[in-house]
Design an enzyme around this catalytic site. Structure first.
Site, mmCIF file in Angstrom:
data_model
loop_
_atom_site.group_PDB
_atom_site.id
_atom_site.type_symbol
_atom_site.label_atom_id
_atom_site.label_comp_id
_atom_site.label_asym_id
_atom_site.label_seq_id
_atom_site.Cartn_x
_atom_site.Cartn_y
_atom_site.Cartn_z
ATOM 1 N N ASP A 99 -3.338 2.322 -5.825
ATOM 2 C CA ASP A 99 -2.195 2.432 -4.923
ATOM 3 C C ASP A 99 -2.052 1.270 -3.952
ATOM 4 O OD1 ASP A 99 -4.413 3.031 -3.417
ATOM 5 O OD2 ASP A 99 -3.583 4.841 -2.506
ATOM 6 N N GLU A 100 -2.749 0.171 -4.180
ATOM 7 C CA GLU A 100 -2.581 -0.981 -3.294
ATOM 8 C C GLU A 100 -2.938 -2.278 -4.013
ATOM 9 O OE1 GLU A 100 -5.281 -1.507 0.026
ATOM 10 O OE2 GLU A 100 -6.735 -0.129 -0.880
ATOM 11 N N ASP A 151 0.848 -1.194 0.000
ATOM 12 C CA ASP A 151 0.000 0.000 0.000
ATOM 13 C C ASP A 151 0.884 1.243 0.000
ATOM 14 O OD1 ASP A 151 -2.103 1.710 0.180
ATOM 15 O OD2 ASP A 151 -2.772 1.092 2.167
#
Length: 396
Positions: free
Chosen positions: A101-102, A11
């Site tokens: 983003d993860e 993350d």
């Protein structure tokens, strides 16, 4: 040593703000807020002053008057996301993206060529920092749930490995809010009964927590409190819904302005559906009020479609049913999503009566926007209005 498949949850830290600090050396170490009217992201330096995502810009600036406020650069964030996912793909082919983003990564079977799960996670963090210039936190565990909890505990810019023999020792002292599905309402119910930690949830008999929270929520939380999460890392999993939302900030918003925002959201969502070759039946309108309470309105069409006019008329009708609430309580966020999705080809084969995914106007508009950019054509109701930024997403 892991006795079953180790899973990484990777993350990126304060993603949008970190990209801004990466690209502008003068912002490093300083509180940064991305977004003017509404906070889209805040650096950890700004979060230390209480600035939160989706907070109104004026409130954020009051909390942190020394913050640097920057306009979002969605193309830069999309480019950074692609570079990070390239690093993920070089680490393992088994990657399940959750957002830009993860992601979850299955690193089972890599010990001989890449080392232990901790070594793999450390190398991943180093590769992202060296290759993309961004900090990333990684949690490692045997279940997706626990890996995600571990990354949240390790933030920012950390690495936390939960060994199999220490899973419950790590999990049970944590507050109940760490359990997926425990929001303010569920948290309030549990805390009113003196239940504050995951371990206390785990010690409850299953029927007791079901009686408190209902069958679905009770069984779900009881399983997670014992770290029972059999879900594998799924590669190429398609979305079960496609949606978009817009934070409006505090203060009264006229109905015609809400309707205009909704028009833009529906345009965006239906174009994504057509690009992905998907059609859907259930339209859901989501609202958040000034007191942070939420409400939803849904309607299921008889036929699946991606036609803008059909979905827009339904969404506007749902908005009209919420007018009394909006007049009383104000609105700080509006969103729309389409679910009950299927591939358009599958609908054509199995449901000959299903609605067509596009009409001639949709096709023409999509063609112009594909050729000249998404702002080449706009609806008259949106002229002169500042459109909400188009947040980069994983493929639909």
């Amino acid at each position: 040593m892991f006795v079953s498949t180790p899973i990484l949850h990777a993350d990126l830290d304060a993603f949008y703000a970190s990209v801004e600090q990466r690209d502008d050396a003068t912002l490093r170490g300083r509180p940064v807020i991305v977004g003017t009217g509404v906070v889209l992201a805040a650096s950890y330096e700004a979060k230390a002053f209480g600035v939160l995502t989706a907070m109104g810009g004026a409130q954020a600036r009051r909390l942190c008057p020394q913050a640097v406020v920057v306009r979002p650069r969605m193309s830069a964030y999309s480019e950074a996301s692609r570079a990070v996912f390239d690093v993920f793909a070089h680490t393992t082919p088994l990657v399940e993206g959750l957002s830009i983003d993860e992601a979850f990564l299955n690193v089972g079977g890599l010990r001989r060529i890449a080392g232990s799960p901790r070594q793999i996670a450390a190398a991943l963090r180093r590769d992202v920092l060296d290759g993309v210039g961004l900090p990333i936190t990684v949690g490692v565990a045997r279940t997706k749930f626990l890996a995600k909890v571990a990354s949240a505990v390790a933030k920012p810019d950390g690495l936390l490995v939960v060994p199999p023999h220490g899973e419950l020792d790590f999990l049970h002292p944590l507050p109940i809010e760490r359990l997926w599905g425990v929001g303010p309402v569920t948290s309030g119910k549990l805390r009113a009964r003196g239940i504050t930690t995951v371990g206390e949830v785990a010690r409850l008999p299953e029927p007791a927590i079901v009686s408190m929270l209902g069958r679905a929520s009770g069984l779900h939380l009881h399983a997670l409190a014992h770290n029972r999460d059999p879900r594998p890392v799924q590669v190429g999993r398609r979305r079960r819904s496609i949606g978009s939302q817009c934070a409006l900030g505090r203060g009264p918003v006229p109905h015609e302005d809400l309707a205009a925002v909704l028009v833009g959201l529906v345009d965006r969502v239906t174009r994504r559906m057509r690009t992905a070759g998907r059609v859907g039946r259930t339209i859901t309108l989501r609202l958040r009020f000034d007191d942070f309470a939420r409400a939803t309105r849904s309607f299921t069409l008889p036929c699946a479609t991606a036609e803008t006019a059909t979905i827009l008329s339904t969404a506007l009708a749902l908005l009209s049913t919420a007018t009394p609430l909006l007049e009383q309580r104000g609105c700080t966020l509006i969103g729309v999503s389409i679910s009950n999705l299927v591939n358009h080809g599958a609908v054509q084969l199995t449901l000959p009566f299903a609605g067509r995914p596009t009409n001639a106007l949709d096709t023409a508009v999509d063609g112009v926007r594909d050729r000249f950019g998404s702002t080449a054509l706009t609806r008259g109701v949106l002229l002169g209005r500042d459109p909400a930024p188009s947040v980069p997403l994983l493929p639909d």
